[in-house]
Structure formats: structure tokens, C-alpha cells
Design a protein around this motif. Structure first.
Motif, PDB file in Angstrom:
ATOM      1  N   GLN A 163       0.815  -1.219   0.000  1.00  0.00           N
ATOM      2  CA  GLN A 163       0.000   0.000   0.000  1.00  0.00           C
ATOM      3  C   GLN A 163       0.847   1.267   0.000  1.00  0.00           C
ATOM      4  N   GLN A 164       2.147   1.131   0.272  1.00  0.00           N
ATOM      5  CA  GLN A 164       3.048   2.284   0.247  1.00  0.00           C
ATOM      6  C   GLN A 164       3.460   2.668  -1.176  1.00  0.00           C
ATOM      7  N   MET A 165       3.163   1.833  -2.175  1.00  0.00           N
ATOM      8  CA  MET A 165       3.547   2.145  -3.547  1.00  0.00           C
ATOM      9  C   MET A 165       2.877   3.445  -3.995  1.00  0.00           C
ATOM     10  N   ASP A 166       3.657   4.348  -4.614  1.00  0.00           N
ATOM     11  CA  ASP A 166       3.105   5.642  -5.016  1.00  0.00           C
ATOM     12  C   ASP A 166       2.171   5.493  -6.216  1.00  0.00           C
ATOM     13  N   ALA A 167       1.400   6.539  -6.461  1.00  0.00           N
ATOM     14  CA  ALA A 167       0.353   6.496  -7.487  1.00  0.00           C
ATOM     15  C   ALA A 167       0.914   6.252  -8.879  1.00  0.00           C
ATOM     16  N   LYS A 168       2.066   6.844  -9.181  1.00  0.00           N
ATOM     17  CA  LYS A 168       2.660   6.685 -10.514  1.00  0.00           C
ATOM     18  C   LYS A 168       3.008   5.228 -10.781  1.00  0.00           C
ATOM     19  N   ASN A 169       3.701   4.592  -9.859  1.00  0.00           N
ATOM     20  CA  ASN A 169       4.088   3.195 -10.055  1.00  0.00           C
ATOM     21  C   ASN A 169       2.886   2.268  -9.991  1.00  0.00           C
ATOM     22  N   PHE A 170       1.900   2.595  -9.165  1.00  0.00           N
ATOM     23  CA  PHE A 170       0.696   1.775  -9.101  1.00  0.00           C
ATOM     24  C   PHE A 170      -0.043   1.793 -10.444  1.00  0.00           C
ATOM     25  N   ALA A 171      -0.078   2.949 -11.098  1.00  0.00           N
ATOM     26  CA  ALA A 171      -0.727   3.051 -12.407  1.00  0.00           C
ATOM     27  C   ALA A 171      -0.013   2.182 -13.444  1.00  0.00           C
ATOM     28  N   ILE A 172       1.318   2.120 -13.358  1.00  0.00           N
ATOM     29  CA  ILE A 172       2.087   1.282 -14.281  1.00  0.00           C
ATOM     30  C   ILE A 172       1.788  -0.189 -14.024  1.00  0.00           C
ATOM     31  N   VAL A 173       1.749  -0.564 -12.755  1.00  0.00           N
ATOM     32  CA  VAL A 173       1.438  -1.954 -12.403  1.00  0.00           C
ATOM     33  C   VAL A 173       0.057  -2.343 -12.916  1.00  0.00           C
ATOM     34  N   LYS A 174      -0.911  -1.453 -12.752  1.00  0.00           N
ATOM     35  CA  LYS A 174      -2.274  -1.731 -13.223  1.00  0.00           C
ATOM     36  C   LYS A 174      -2.306  -1.973 -14.734  1.00  0.00           C
ATOM     37  N   LEU A 175      -1.442  -1.292 -15.464  1.00  0.00           N
ATOM     38  CA  LEU A 175      -1.392  -1.457 -16.922  1.00  0.00           C
ATOM     39  C   LEU A 175      -1.021  -2.884 -17.299  1.00  0.00           C
ATOM     40  N   PHE A 176      -0.082  -3.471 -16.547  1.00  0.00           N
ATOM     41  CA  PHE A 176       0.427  -4.793 -16.895  1.00  0.00           C
ATOM     42  C   PHE A 176      -0.275  -5.936 -16.158  1.00  0.00           C
ATOM     43  N   TYR A 177      -0.918  -5.628 -15.023  1.00  0.00           N
ATOM     44  CA  TYR A 177      -1.494  -6.698 -14.214  1.00  0.00           C
ATOM     45  C   TYR A 177      -3.007  -6.587 -14.029  1.00  0.00           C
ATOM     46  N   GLU A 178      -3.577  -5.450 -14.304  1.00  0.00           N
ATOM     47  CA  GLU A 178      -5.021  -5.247 -14.357  1.00  0.00           C
ATOM     48  C   GLU A 178      -5.706  -5.418 -12.998  1.00  0.00           C
ATOM     49  N   ARG A 179      -5.698  -6.622 -12.453  1.00  0.00           N
ATOM     50  CA  ARG A 179      -6.393  -6.892 -11.198  1.00  0.00           C
ATOM     51  C   ARG A 179      -5.370  -6.852 -10.056  1.00  0.00           C
ATOM     52  N   VAL A 180      -5.279  -5.706  -9.399  1.00  0.00           N
ATOM     53  CA  VAL A 180      -4.223  -5.464  -8.413  1.00  0.00           C
ATOM     54  C   VAL A 180      -4.833  -5.080  -7.061  1.00  0.00           C
ATOM     55  N   VAL A 181      -4.345  -5.712  -6.013  1.00  0.00           N
ATOM     56  CA  VAL A 181      -4.817  -5.450  -4.642  1.00  0.00           C
ATOM     57  C   VAL A 181      -3.665  -4.871  -3.823  1.00  0.00           C
ATOM     58  N   ARG A 182      -3.932  -3.761  -3.145  1.00  0.00           N
ATOM     59  CA  ARG A 182      -2.945  -3.199  -2.208  1.00  0.00           C
ATOM     60  C   ARG A 182      -3.049  -3.942  -0.878  1.00  0.00           C
ATOM     61  N   VAL A 183      -1.904  -4.260  -0.279  1.00  0.00           N
ATOM     62  CA  VAL A 183      -1.876  -4.930   1.019  1.00  0.00           C
ATOM     63  C   VAL A 183      -1.030  -4.109   1.991  1.00  0.00           C
ATOM     64  N   PRO A 184      -1.298  -4.231   3.286  1.00  0.00           N
ATOM     65  CA  PRO A 184      -0.561  -3.429   4.265  1.00  0.00           C
ATOM     66  C   PRO A 184       0.944  -3.633   4.227  1.00  0.00           C
ATOM     67  N   ASP A 185       1.377  -4.877   3.990  1.00  0.00           N
ATOM     68  CA  ASP A 185       2.808  -5.189   3.934  1.00  0.00           C
ATOM     69  C   ASP A 185       3.006  -6.322   2.941  1.00  0.00           C
ATOM     70  N   ILE A 186       3.631  -6.020   1.814  1.00  0.00           N
ATOM     71  CA  ILE A 186       3.781  -7.014   0.748  1.00  0.00           C
ATOM     72  C   ILE A 186       4.561  -8.232   1.226  1.00  0.00           C
ATOM     73  N   ARG A 187       5.433  -8.057   2.222  1.00  0.00           N
ATOM     74  CA  ARG A 187       6.219  -9.183   2.724  1.00  0.00           C
ATOM     75  C   ARG A 187       5.395 -10.132   3.590  1.00  0.00           C
ATOM     76  N   GLN A 188       4.199  -9.707   3.958  1.00  0.00           N
ATOM     77  CA  GLN A 188       3.308 -10.554   4.748  1.00  0.00           C
ATOM     78  C   GLN A 188       2.147 -11.104   3.914  1.00  0.00           C
ATOM     79  N   VAL A 189       2.209 -10.892   2.607  1.00  0.00           N
ATOM     80  CA  VAL A 189       1.085 -11.279   1.751  1.00  0.00           C
ATOM     81  C   VAL A 189       0.856 -12.786   1.761  1.00  0.00           C
ATOM     82  N   PHE A 190       1.925 -13.561   1.987  1.00  0.00           N
ATOM     83  CA  PHE A 190       1.795 -15.020   1.962  1.00  0.00           C
ATOM     84  C   PHE A 190       0.964 -15.521   3.135  1.00  0.00           C
TER      85      PHE A 190
END
Length: 278
Positions: free
Chosen positions: A120-147
């Protein structure tokens, strides 16, 4: 020899640099492929939802290899995936934390077959780029705890887009020295590395489709421009590196397209192949 399947990489190959393609020309060409019973396969490092969006009118008449071969779809139907063990995923995160800081990584994306996750700390610019390539994207509190947060998800790929000052050759050397043998790292262009199950390659995914359709290697045509396309290009004598590809990629392919991705290089080549095919 008759063509029965055409598989093409997306970014830098089928798509222009603006991430679009000649819709009108493809529509006309796709009708010809259907009349000849030639399967068209989109093979990309990005996600299935993104590919389904790109080819929305044709999804149910196509096959899809996404996440560099970690996920395979026949139309909307999920066929197979090559998941990563959680212990291996945690190992990747440990390596990244050890060798790279926040200033070194622009985008860190962890994906399952259809859903991708970012911090969820990812900035808006990079999040927009990720959405372009991955489409269905969920922000999580800590990506290292996503598992642990999503224990039922079958994670299939980790994508790391590095900052411009990071040398990907050095990244590959680091990863080769520390990654578990069950994982593979491949460059996907745009200063991005994809890490996944060592079996989850474009070549292996294409071999799954080849087996389903009972095809010989020489009945398949492949197009690519980057390192993650090499296996797919090497499996058939009817492979094409893009005119805009790195010289090393061109050396590995049987042919090189006459024109680049920004001028319909794939579509032009397919049209010529259909004229000469018998």
C-alpha cells in the motif's frame, strides 16, 4: 509446412511501445487464422486479466500464456499453473531486503494466477504502471506478509522493476547465487526481472498447448524480443526475433522480422507467412 499455431510475446513484440496494436488489421488477420484453424497464443510476462483486456473480442478463440509461462489459459478456462512454495517466496523477499533498498526498486509485485498484490506504500505513478500490466491489483498493508495474509492463494510470480541505476546483469548474478534451485529469474525488459517456478517458462507452457493440440515443432511459429522469449524461440524452426530485439536474441531465433514492433512487425510477418503457407 502448414502452420497450426502462432505464439507471440506482447510488449516490445506484438504491441507498439505505446502498448497498443493495429486493431483493424488484427481483426482482419484473425478471421483468416480462424478460417485456417490456426490457434493464436498471447505469451507475456504480464497477467491473464491484462491479456484478456487486450484481446477482449477474441478471448474465447485464443490461448494465453501469462506471467512468463507460470499460468496457462484456454480462452477464459484456466488450464494450469506453476506455483511457488511459500518458503521459496520468503527466501526471495529475504534476498531483496538484503541486497536492495527502497531506492533500488520501483515496483514489487507478487501475483497469483489472476490477482496481483502490491504494498500500500507504492506511489500512485508506479501503481498506475502496475495496473497497466497486471489489471487486477490489490494493495496490502505489507507485501512481505502477503503469503500469510492470503494463505489460500497459489502464488506464481514475483515481478521486480528496478530503478535505472541498477544493473540487471548484477541482479542476475546475485539471484543465481542465492535463489533456491526450484526458482528461475528471467529478464522481461523494461529493467524488470520475473522470478517464478523453474518449470513456469514460456517454452514449457507452449509445450502444454502443443501437446493438447498434437502439434509438431515445425507447425508452430513464435515471435519474441527478449531473454524470457528465448526458450519459446528455440523450440521451433519457424521462430522470429523482432527487428528491434537485442542482437543476442536475433542470433537465437531462426529469422528476424523485416520491421519492428512499432510498425506492425508481427502482423506483417504473419500476413506474409499465410500467403506462402500451404
Amino acid at each position: 509446412m502448414t502452420i497450426k499455431l502462432i505464439a507471440t510475446d506482447m510488449d516490445g513484440t506484438f504491441l507498439r511501445d505505446d502498448h497498443h496494436y493495429n486493431q483493424r488489421r488484427f481483426k482482419r488477420l484473425f478471421r483468416q487464422l480462424q478460417k485456417r484453424n490456426i490457434r493464436f497464443v498471447a505469451a507475456s510476462g504480464s497477467s491473464f486479466p491484462r491479456l484478456a483486456r487486450e484481446f477482449q473480442p477474441y478471448v474465447d478463440q485464443m490461448d494465453f500464456i501469462s506471467q512468463n509461462g507460470s499460468v496457462i489459459h484456454h480462452g477464459h478456462k484456466f488450464l494450469a499453473a506453476y506455483p511457488i512454495e511459500v518458503t521459496a517466496l520468503e527466501r526471495v523477499m529475504h534476498i531483496l531486503d538484503r541486497f536492495y533498498g527502497p531506492q533500488d526498486i520501483n515496483q514489487l509485485v507478487v501475483s497469483g494466477p489472476t490477482t496481483s498484490y502490491v504494498d500500500q506504500q507504492m506511489d500512485a505513478k508506479n501503481f498506475a504502471i502496475v495496473k497497466l500490466f497486471y489489471e487486477r491489483v490489490v494493495r496490502v498493508p505489507d507485501i512481505r506478509q502477503v503469503f500469510s495474509e492470503y494463505p489460500d492463494e497459489r502464488f506464481t510470480k514475483i515481478s521486480i522493476n528496478f530503478a535505472p541505476h541498477i544493473d540487471l546483469n548484477r541482479v542476475a548474478a546475485v539471484m543465481d547465487g542465492y535463489l533456491p534451485p526450484s526458482l528461475i529469474v528471467e529478464n522481461s525488459g523494461f529493467n524488470t526481472d520475473l522470478i517464478g517456478n523453474a518449470q513456469g517458462t514460456k517454452r514449457n507452457a507452449l509445450a502444454v498447448l502443443q501437446h493438447r493440440l498434437h502439434l509438431r515443432d515445425d507447425e508452430i511459429v513464435t515471435f519474441g524480443d527478449n531473454e524470457n522469449d528465448l526458450g519459446m524461440l528455440a523450440m521451433t524452426s519457424r521462430s522470429y526475433a523482432m527487428q528491434n530485439a537485442n542482437p543476442v536474441i536475433k542470433l537465437q531465433a531462426a529469422h528476424t522480422t523485416d520491421i519492428d514492433n512499432n510498425h506492425d512487425g508481427v502482423l506483417e510477418t504473419i500476413e506474409q507467412l499465410l500467403k506462402n503457407d500451404y
